[in-house]
Design a protein around this motif. Structure first.
Motif, PDB file in Angstrom:
ATOM      1  N   GLY A  47      17.839 -60.236  77.334  1.00  0.00           N
ATOM      2  CA  GLY A  47      16.886 -61.172  77.921  1.00  0.00           C
ATOM      3  C   GLY A  47      16.656 -62.392  77.053  1.00  0.00           C
ATOM      4  O   GLY A  47      15.600 -63.031  77.106  1.00  0.00           O
ATOM      5  N   GLY A  48      17.652 -62.732  76.241  1.00  0.00           N
ATOM      6  CA  GLY A  48      17.575 -63.933  75.425  1.00  0.00           C
ATOM      7  C   GLY A  48      16.760 -63.809  74.156  1.00  0.00           C
ATOM      8  O   GLY A  48      16.544 -64.807  73.464  1.00  0.00           O
ATOM      9  N   LYS A  49      16.326 -62.593  73.801  1.00  0.00           N
ATOM     10  CA  LYS A  49      15.546 -62.451  72.568  1.00  0.00           C
ATOM     11  C   LYS A  49      15.760 -61.070  71.952  1.00  0.00           C
ATOM     12  O   LYS A  49      15.940 -60.078  72.656  1.00  0.00           O
ATOM     13  N   GLY A  50      15.762 -61.043  70.620  1.00  0.00           N
ATOM     14  CA  GLY A  50      15.940 -59.788  69.916  1.00  0.00           C
ATOM     15  C   GLY A  50      16.662 -60.001  68.597  1.00  0.00           C
ATOM     16  O   GLY A  50      17.347 -61.003  68.394  1.00  0.00           O
ATOM     17  N   ASN A  96      23.524 -68.696  68.737  1.00  0.00           N
ATOM     18  CA  ASN A  96      22.722 -69.829  68.268  1.00  0.00           C
ATOM     19  C   ASN A  96      22.144 -70.653  69.413  1.00  0.00           C
ATOM     20  O   ASN A  96      21.136 -71.340  69.249  1.00  0.00           O
ATOM     21  N   ALA A  97      22.794 -70.574  70.567  1.00  0.00           N
ATOM     22  CA  ALA A  97      22.304 -71.315  71.735  1.00  0.00           C
ATOM     23  C   ALA A  97      21.126 -70.610  72.398  1.00  0.00           C
ATOM     24  O   ALA A  97      20.496 -71.167  73.294  1.00  0.00           O
ATOM     25  N   ALA A  98      20.839 -69.397  71.965  1.00  0.00           N
ATOM     26  CA  ALA A  98      19.702 -68.637  72.496  1.00  0.00           C
ATOM     27  C   ALA A  98      18.650 -68.541  71.390  1.00  0.00           C
ATOM     28  O   ALA A  98      18.783 -67.718  70.480  1.00  0.00           O
ATOM     29  N   PRO A  99      17.620 -69.374  71.412  1.00  0.00           N
ATOM     30  CA  PRO A  99      16.644 -69.433  70.310  1.00  0.00           C
ATOM     31  C   PRO A  99      15.964 -68.109  70.013  1.00  0.00           C
ATOM     32  O   PRO A  99      15.527 -67.881  68.883  1.00  0.00           O
ATOM     33  N   GLY A 100      15.907 -67.217  71.004  1.00  0.00           N
ATOM     34  CA  GLY A 100      15.227 -65.946  70.792  1.00  0.00           C
ATOM     35  C   GLY A 100      16.074 -64.887  70.113  1.00  0.00           C
ATOM     36  O   GLY A 100      15.572 -63.824  69.749  1.00  0.00           O
ATOM     37  N   ILE A 111      19.885 -63.289  64.141  1.00  0.00           N
ATOM     38  CA  ILE A 111      20.886 -62.511  63.408  1.00  0.00           C
ATOM     39  C   ILE A 111      20.265 -62.135  62.064  1.00  0.00           C
ATOM     40  O   ILE A 111      20.072 -62.996  61.203  1.00  0.00           O
ATOM     41  N   VAL A 112      19.940 -60.868  61.885  1.00  0.00           N
ATOM     42  CA  VAL A 112      19.225 -60.433  60.674  1.00  0.00           C
ATOM     43  C   VAL A 112      20.146 -59.750  59.666  1.00  0.00           C
ATOM     44  O   VAL A 112      19.699 -59.354  58.592  1.00  0.00           O
ATOM     45  N   PRO A 143      14.888 -53.035  59.886  1.00  0.00           N
ATOM     46  CA  PRO A 143      14.609 -51.790  60.604  1.00  0.00           C
ATOM     47  C   PRO A 143      14.316 -51.946  62.097  1.00  0.00           C
ATOM     48  O   PRO A 143      14.291 -50.956  62.814  1.00  0.00           O
ATOM     49  N   ASP A 144      14.092 -53.183  62.555  1.00  0.00           N
ATOM     50  CA  ASP A 144      13.660 -53.345  63.944  1.00  0.00           C
ATOM     51  C   ASP A 144      14.672 -54.095  64.809  1.00  0.00           C
ATOM     52  O   ASP A 144      14.314 -54.910  65.650  1.00  0.00           O
ATOM     53  N   ILE A 145      15.957 -53.794  64.611  1.00  0.00           N
ATOM     54  CA  ILE A 145      16.983 -54.460  65.419  1.00  0.00           C
ATOM     55  C   ILE A 145      17.027 -53.877  66.833  1.00  0.00           C
ATOM     56  O   ILE A 145      16.582 -52.751  67.074  1.00  0.00           O
ATOM     57  N   ALA A 146      17.585 -54.668  67.748  1.00  0.00           N
ATOM     58  CA  ALA A 146      17.711 -54.232  69.141  1.00  0.00           C
ATOM     59  C   ALA A 146      19.143 -53.862  69.494  1.00  0.00           C
ATOM     60  O   ALA A 146      19.375 -53.023  70.368  1.00  0.00           O
TER      61      ALA A 146
END
Length: 205
Positions: free
Chosen positions: A36-39, A64-68, A71-72, A96-99
């Protein structure tokens, strides 16, 4: 006929490869849409080479085109399952909180999956690998939530290379035939989903 990875010097008469930029772009687009564009996501890279560079560069452009999308963690795991396991374990401690995990290869995806399971993180994180490994395609087909999709790296390039080589060698005028054959052929990749996975599943392979 050279298949998959190009030589540094122009040795081959014909070079056939998969479209690695499309590989990166299509897989990343699927990940962005599913999230959904974030995570927060991790990126596992392969061996440093043009194949890896094309895949990762194209994927990161989409992310990078999806601001939400954040990359952690990003690290090379050399298309190796054990290396992917070890690296993912370390990255999970830092993030610890990746999607989701963009693994860019099915062997690395399996290593990442093992790390998730050992850390008890396999319920809310999913993985997108690549290359169409039979076991992964089956799991996509069975709607395994760990693998909602996969992306092919066409094995048909091997068959195409063999067909071209045999047709030239069996010709009465091979030089004339070679003038009609492209020197560089690029085969597109396809996104594997539960809806089309049957097309890419070969149980006897």
């Amino acid at each position: 006929v050279n298949v998959d990875r190009g030589f540094l010097k122009p040795v081959a008469d014909v070079f056939i490869e998969g479209d690695n930029k499309s590989f990166g772009r299509k897989s990343a687009q699927f990940m962005v849409e599913k999230l959904g564009g974030k995570g927060k996501i991790l990126i596992l890279e392969g061996i440093p080479c043009t194949v890896n560079t094309d895949r990762v560069t194209a994927a990161i452009e989409v992310f990078n085109a999806a601001p939400g999308i954040e990359i952690v963690g990003q690290q090379a795991t050399n298309w190796n399952r054990q290396k992917a396991l070890e690296v993912t374990e370390v990255l999970l401690q830092k993030a610890p909180d990746i999607a989701a995990i963009w693994a860019s290869d099915d062997d690395m995806a399996l290593g990442a999956e093992q790390a998730l399971r050992e850390k008890g993180r396999d319920k809310n994180v999913w993985i997108l690998g690549g290359a169409g490994m039979k076991d992964i395609v089956k799991r996509v087909m069975d709607k395994d939530p760990m693998y909602p999709a996969d992306i092919t790296y066409p094995p048909s390039m091997i068959a195409a290379g063999m067909e071209i080589a045999s047709s030239v060698l069996s010709s009465a005028e091979p030089k004339k035939v070679m003038r009609c054959i492209p020197q560089h052929l690029m085969i597109d990749v396809e996104l594997v989903t539960p809806e089309n996975a049957q097309r890419f599943y070969f149980p006897e392979s």
